[in-house]
Design a protein around this motif. Structure first.
Motif, PDB file in Angstrom:
ATOM      1  N   VAL A  98       0.867  -1.171   0.000  1.00 19.38           N
ATOM      2  CA  VAL A  98       0.000   0.000   0.000  1.00 19.38           C
ATOM      3  C   VAL A  98       0.906   1.223   0.000  1.00 19.38           C
ATOM      4  O   VAL A  98       1.962   1.215   0.647  1.00 19.38           O
ATOM      5  N   VAL A  99       0.499   2.261  -0.736  1.00 23.50           N
ATOM      6  CA  VAL A  99       1.210   3.533  -0.709  1.00 23.50           C
ATOM      7  C   VAL A  99       0.199   4.649  -0.494  1.00 23.50           C
ATOM      8  O   VAL A  99      -0.980   4.510  -0.838  1.00 23.50           O
ATOM      9  N   THR A 100       0.679   5.741   0.069  1.00 21.23           N
ATOM     10  CA  THR A 100      -0.132   6.945   0.196  1.00 21.23           C
ATOM     11  C   THR A 100       0.392   7.957  -0.799  1.00 21.23           C
ATOM     12  O   THR A 100       1.604   8.215  -0.852  1.00 21.23           O
ATOM     13  N   TRP A 101      -0.523   8.523  -1.592  1.00 19.24           N
ATOM     14  CA  TRP A 101      -0.139   9.438  -2.678  1.00 19.24           C
ATOM     15  C   TRP A 101      -1.205  10.511  -2.846  1.00 19.24           C
ATOM     16  O   TRP A 101      -2.386  10.182  -3.001  1.00 19.24           O
ATOM     17  N   ASP A 102      -0.791  11.759  -2.820  1.00 18.14           N
ATOM     18  CA  ASP A 102      -1.712  12.863  -3.035  1.00 18.14           C
ATOM     19  C   ASP A 102      -1.343  13.682  -4.261  1.00 18.14           C
ATOM     20  O   ASP A 102      -1.925  14.735  -4.505  1.00 18.14           O
ATOM     21  N   GLY A 103      -0.407  13.187  -5.034  1.00 15.90           N
ATOM     22  CA  GLY A 103       0.010  13.899  -6.239  1.00 15.90           C
ATOM     23  C   GLY A 103      -0.839  13.531  -7.436  1.00 15.90           C
ATOM     24  O   GLY A 103      -1.826  12.798  -7.330  1.00 15.90           O
ATOM     25  N   PRO A 104      -0.439  14.032  -8.584  1.00 15.92           N
ATOM     26  CA  PRO A 104      -1.195  13.726  -9.803  1.00 15.92           C
ATOM     27  C   PRO A 104      -1.026  12.264 -10.215  1.00 15.92           C
ATOM     28  O   PRO A 104      -0.002  11.643  -9.942  1.00 15.92           O
ATOM     29  N   ILE A 105      -2.052  11.735 -10.862  1.00 15.66           N
ATOM     30  CA  ILE A 105      -2.003  10.398 -11.440  1.00 15.66           C
ATOM     31  C   ILE A 105      -1.787  10.581 -12.941  1.00 15.66           C
ATOM     32  O   ILE A 105      -2.465  11.381 -13.581  1.00 15.66           O
ATOM     33  N   ARG A 106      -0.826   9.852 -13.477  1.00 15.09           N
ATOM     34  CA  ARG A 106      -0.527   9.916 -14.913  1.00 15.09           C
ATOM     35  C   ARG A 106      -0.625   8.492 -15.459  1.00 15.09           C
ATOM     36  O   ARG A 106       0.197   7.641 -15.158  1.00 15.09           O
ATOM     37  N   TRP A 107      -1.668   8.248 -16.251  1.00 18.26           N
ATOM     38  CA  TRP A 107      -1.915   6.900 -16.757  1.00 18.26           C
ATOM     39  C   TRP A 107      -0.943   6.529 -17.857  1.00 18.26           C
ATOM     40  O   TRP A 107      -0.641   7.339 -18.734  1.00 18.26           O
ATOM     41  N   GLU A 121      -1.993   0.765 -20.675  1.00 14.87           N
ATOM     42  CA  GLU A 121      -2.492  -0.054 -19.576  1.00 14.87           C
ATOM     43  C   GLU A 121      -3.733   0.490 -18.878  1.00 14.87           C
ATOM     44  O   GLU A 121      -4.540  -0.284 -18.377  1.00 14.87           O
ATOM     45  N   VAL A 122      -3.870   1.817 -18.813  1.00 17.33           N
ATOM     46  CA  VAL A 122      -4.964   2.429 -18.057  1.00 17.33           C
ATOM     47  C   VAL A 122      -5.739   3.376 -18.963  1.00 17.33           C
ATOM     48  O   VAL A 122      -5.160   4.243 -19.606  1.00 17.33           O
ATOM     49  N   SER A 123      -7.073   3.222 -18.983  1.00 20.74           N
ATOM     50  CA  SER A 123      -7.891   4.080 -19.836  1.00 20.74           C
ATOM     51  C   SER A 123      -8.730   5.093 -19.061  1.00 20.74           C
ATOM     52  O   SER A 123      -9.304   6.000 -19.659  1.00 20.74           O
ATOM     53  N   TRP A 124      -8.818   4.945 -17.748  1.00 19.48           N
ATOM     54  CA  TRP A 124      -9.662   5.820 -16.931  1.00 19.48           C
ATOM     55  C   TRP A 124      -9.374   5.541 -15.474  1.00 19.48           C
ATOM     56  O   TRP A 124      -8.912   4.461 -15.119  1.00 19.48           O
ATOM     57  N   GLY A 125      -9.658   6.495 -14.590  1.00 12.56           N
ATOM     58  CA  GLY A 125      -9.514   6.263 -13.166  1.00 12.56           C
ATOM     59  C   GLY A 125     -10.120   7.370 -12.338  1.00 12.56           C
ATOM     60  O   GLY A 125     -10.374   8.474 -12.840  1.00 12.56           O
TER      61      GLY A 125
END
Length: 170
Positions: free
Chosen positions: A116-125, A129-133
């Protein structure tokens, strides 16, 4: 992600027993290892994403864990960091290990190294592999696990449902 990257093969007791090209591992459903990382923010929400329809396993389904195969000679924690950055653009975080879990079905067989990680930054797909989130509360994730089980990848459900329910207190 290269189709012919060489992955570590794991025995039933969780030990490395060899290696094989990814394409061979998939074609023969060989037991391997994979990282599985749940990303949470400081509010406790979980990042839920949709896999692209081109993924080799469970295309188009929702997933709440990032991760992937452990390469030959690679430490599972190092693989988790690599996969997390590749898939979601999350980097420079400390992994909290949550142990291992085994999973097997007709499509894949592996030992999951869970973090598990804690992250409050931007998500960059990663577009391959990733189409939405989106960020969802633990309550919302549990609701989806209960009400929409076929929309979520079965391996993440199998190796994480107990932990997710514990975060909710159910």
């Amino acid at each position: 992600m290269a189709d012919d990257e060489v992955v570590a093969l794991y025995g039933e007791a969780g030990e490395v027993v060899g290696s094989a090209p990814r394409s061979v591992m998939r074609a023969r459903n060989l037991r391997h290892a994979a990282s599985s990382v749940v990303v949470r923010d400081r509010l406790g929400r979980v990042y839920l994403h949709r896999r692209t329809t081109t993924k080799d396993v469970y295309p188009g389904l929702l997933d709440f864990a990032a991760g992937g195969v452990v390469l030959a000679g690679e430490d599972p924690g190092v693989g988790a960091v690599r996969e997390l950055e590749e898939e979601l653009g999350v980097a420079g975080v400390s992994l909290e290990p949550l142990g291992v879990a085994d999973y097997a079905d007709a499509h894949t067989r592996y030992r999951a190294f869970r973090f598990v990680v804690t992250w409050d930054g931007p998500i960059r797909w990663q577009p391959e592999e990733v189409s939405w989130g989106e960020w969802v509360t633990v309550e919302e994730l549990v609701r989806r696990l209960d009400d929409e089980p076929d929309s979520i990848v079965p391996d993440s459900v199998a190796v994480w449902a107990g932990a997710v329910r514990a975060w909710l207190g159910t």
